[in-house]
Enzyme design. Structure first.
Site, PDB file in Angstrom:
ATOM      1  N   HIS A 241      -6.691  10.652   2.723  1.00  0.00           N
ATOM      2  CA  HIS A 241      -7.915  10.168   3.387  1.00  0.00           C
ATOM      3  C   HIS A 241      -8.221  11.048   4.611  1.00  0.00           C
ATOM      4  O   HIS A 241      -9.360  11.430   4.854  1.00  0.00           O
ATOM      5  CB  HIS A 241      -7.722   8.729   3.882  1.00  0.00           C
TER       6      HIS A 241
ATOM      7  N   HIS B 275      -0.725   9.079   0.845  1.00  0.00           N
ATOM      8  CA  HIS B 275      -2.025   8.461   0.577  1.00  0.00           C
ATOM      9  C   HIS B 275      -2.954   8.572   1.793  1.00  0.00           C
ATOM     10  O   HIS B 275      -4.078   9.077   1.686  1.00  0.00           O
ATOM     11  CB  HIS B 275      -1.797   6.984   0.210  1.00  0.00           C
ATOM     12  N   GLU B 276      -2.470   8.128   2.926  1.00  0.00           N
ATOM     13  CA  GLU B 276      -3.323   8.150   4.123  1.00  0.00           C
ATOM     14  C   GLU B 276      -3.636   9.576   4.560  1.00  0.00           C
ATOM     15  O   GLU B 276      -4.724   9.854   5.066  1.00  0.00           O
ATOM     16  CB  GLU B 276      -2.682   7.355   5.266  1.00  0.00           C
TER      17      GLU B 276
ATOM     18  N   GLU C  87     -11.209   7.142  -1.803  1.00  0.00           N
ATOM     19  CA  GLU C  87      -9.994   6.770  -2.518  1.00  0.00           C
ATOM     20  C   GLU C  87      -9.587   7.868  -3.498  1.00  0.00           C
ATOM     21  O   GLU C  87      -8.398   8.065  -3.759  1.00  0.00           O
ATOM     22  CB  GLU C  87     -10.219   5.429  -3.234  1.00  0.00           C
TER      23      GLU C  87
HETATM   24 ZN    ZN Z   1      -6.807   4.247   0.416  1.00  0.00          ZN
END
Ligand code: ZN
Length: 500
Positions: free
Chosen positions: A268, A264-265, A294
């Site tokens: 980003h 997830h990170e 997101e």
């Molecule tokens: Zn996030």
């Protein structure tokens, strides 16, 4: 004009440097700082923040922007200079329209509210935070009222994180989504819940971290311009386009926690690393909205990282790393475990199907509070009511109810949650376009190859930074407005296959 523009850029670069230094102090605070550093660190960050704010709200910035307005109008909308002037103008208005005394009072209040919440949550004591929340609601309304002319009082607050989005259009988009999600969840709930005990054996930390880092390296996260460290609450942060860092949290009895937070990170971070390098130091050199950001983390975490082709390639490698824990667990069983759907009370633990229902509850309650149709004292009851009607669950207390998320206790009420669901919707919208351009992407993922997908995202999304708002970006990429179609299609296809 050239001279004025250079002066503006020079000033923005200094402000950017102050903010980056503050971000580095904040990263250190969450990773390596010894406890004794806390008091001075808070003060140091406040000082840098104040200096950056003073420099940015200096009337000279306004004068430069006024002088450059006609020049910007003479340029194509998507040119770098026009975009820089337009984006800076919007940020300048947001920063100057709220009186500094109001912001200072609000920051002092919200740090007090946060302190009270850190005790109130473990003690399950909503009455302790209620008076603070009353004040937060009052501040939120007053901040919104600094931007007169809105259609809905939440609009200016939503605009802070998802510029250009409006309460009314989000409300109808979410209503449409709910109509699809509820029957999907009802159907899934008639099926047996998959056994995910295989994820809860003992998984040594070093091996978990090595596996996650191997994957994000192959995703295309550039360790020459980034690094990963451990923290309590995972996040991504950036000090320049050449230094974009991520953090993770390891639980040796939960294989999913570190792995999916890393994916997830990294999503980003790859967005930030992919921004055109010549935008460095300007307000354009950052992701454009909470929702678009997101969408990129969810895309790499869920659409890629929880997909079957992905695990066809990586599961044998994971089994080799953890032969005792996974040697006798089939790919199907593992795939079912990491995609288990189950109604639950806690948003951050929710699966792909139920997650958005958690977000919509919060979004609706924020609107009710701001509109005045719901009072703070009735908030816990309203919360429980919605969990009963939307998810069929009764929380035993407020700790796992209205006290669970930090957002309202450390910030404003309004605009705090919609970005998560907008991001989910956009993740599928963008992925769909990437697949239309390159139908081979799933087959490549099944080989552990991500260059085509990463390249498409860089060309169509990352490189622009903040030049376009979320709506403009969606329009450019898809040729139409934001719609839930591809996202619902993705969820149905994936979970009908999993749950029959
Ligand atoms: Zn996030």
């Amino acid at each position: 004009m050239e001279k004025e523009l250079q002066t503006l850029k020079q000033r923005l670069l200094e402000i950017n440097d102050l903010n980056s230094a503050s971000a580095l102090l904040s990263w250190d605070q969450s990773t390596y700082m010894p406890p004794g550093g806390a008091a001075a660190r808070g003060r140091q960050m406040a000082t840098l923040g104040r200096l950056a704010h003073e420099k940015f709200t200096d009337p000279e910035i306004g004068r430069l922007l006024d002088t450059l307005a006609t020049y910007a109008d003479s340029l194509p909308y998507d040119s770098d200079d026009a975009s820089l002037i337009r984006t800076t103008r919007k940020e300048y208005e947001k920063a100057t329209q709220v009186p500094p005394s109001l912001m200072a009072a609000f920051y002092a209040h919200s740090s007090a509210a946060y302190q009270v919440w850190t005790k109130a949550r473990p003690e399950n004591d909503f009455t302790a935070v209620a008076p603070y929340l009353e004040k937060t609601l009052d501040y939120s309304r007053r901040i919104a009222d600094c931007f007169p002319g809105y259609d809905h009082i939440a609009d200016p607050l939503i605009d802070f994180s998802d510029e250009g989005m409006k309460a009314e259009s989000i409300r109808s988009l979410f209503a449409e989504l709910r109509q699809e999600l509820v029957p999907l969840l009802d159907n899934i709930s008639t099926q047996p819940i998959p056994d995910d005990s295989c994820l809860h054996h003992h998984y040594p930390e070093a091996e978990q971290l090595a596996f996650g880092e191997m994957i994000i390296r192959q995703y295309g996260y550039d360790f020459e311009r980034g690094r990963q460290d451990k923290t309590h609450h995972p996040f991504m942060t950036k000090f320049s386009l050449g230094d974009v860092r991520i953090t993770t949290r390891v639980n040796e009895n939960d294989l999913g926690e570190a792995l999916f937070s890393t994916l997830h990170e990294a999503g980003h971070a790859m967005y930030e690393q992919g921004i055109r390098r010549d935008l460095e130091g300007t307000p354009l050199a950052g992701g454009t909205s909470a929702g678009v950001h997101e969408s990129q983390s969810r895309l790499w975490e869920n659409l890629v990282g929880r997909s079957r082709p992905f695990w066809q390639h990586y599961y044998p490698q994971l089994q080799t790393r953890f032969p005792d824990q996974l040697g006798r667990v089939s790919l199907d069983a593992f795939y079912g475990a990491i995609n288990k759907v189950q109604r639950s009370l806690i948003r951050t633990d929710a699966d792909e199907v139920t997650y958005n229902l958690h977000v919509m509850i919060r979004f609706d309650l924020e609107l009710d509070l701001l509109e005045g149709s719901l009072a703070i004292k009735d908030l816990p009851e309203a919360w429980h009511g919605r969990y009963q009607s939307d998810l069929g669950l009764q929380a035993p207390d407020d700790r796992d109810g209205v006290l669970q998320d930090v957002h309202w206790y450390g910030g404003i009420i309004g605009g705090s949650f919609q970005g998560y669901t907008l991001g989910n919707i956009m993740s599928a919208l963008f992925y769909d376009q990437a697949l239309a351009a390159h139908p081979t992407i799933p087959a490549e993922i099944a080989q552990g190859q991500f260059d085509t997908l990463h390249g498409w995202l860089r060309d169509n999304i990352y490189q622009h930074g903040s030049k376009f708002t979320a709506n403009e970006l969606v329009e450019r990429v898809t040729g139409g407005p934001l719609t839930i179609g591809p996202y619902i299609g993705y969820l149905k296809q994936k979970f009908e296959e999993l749950y029959g």
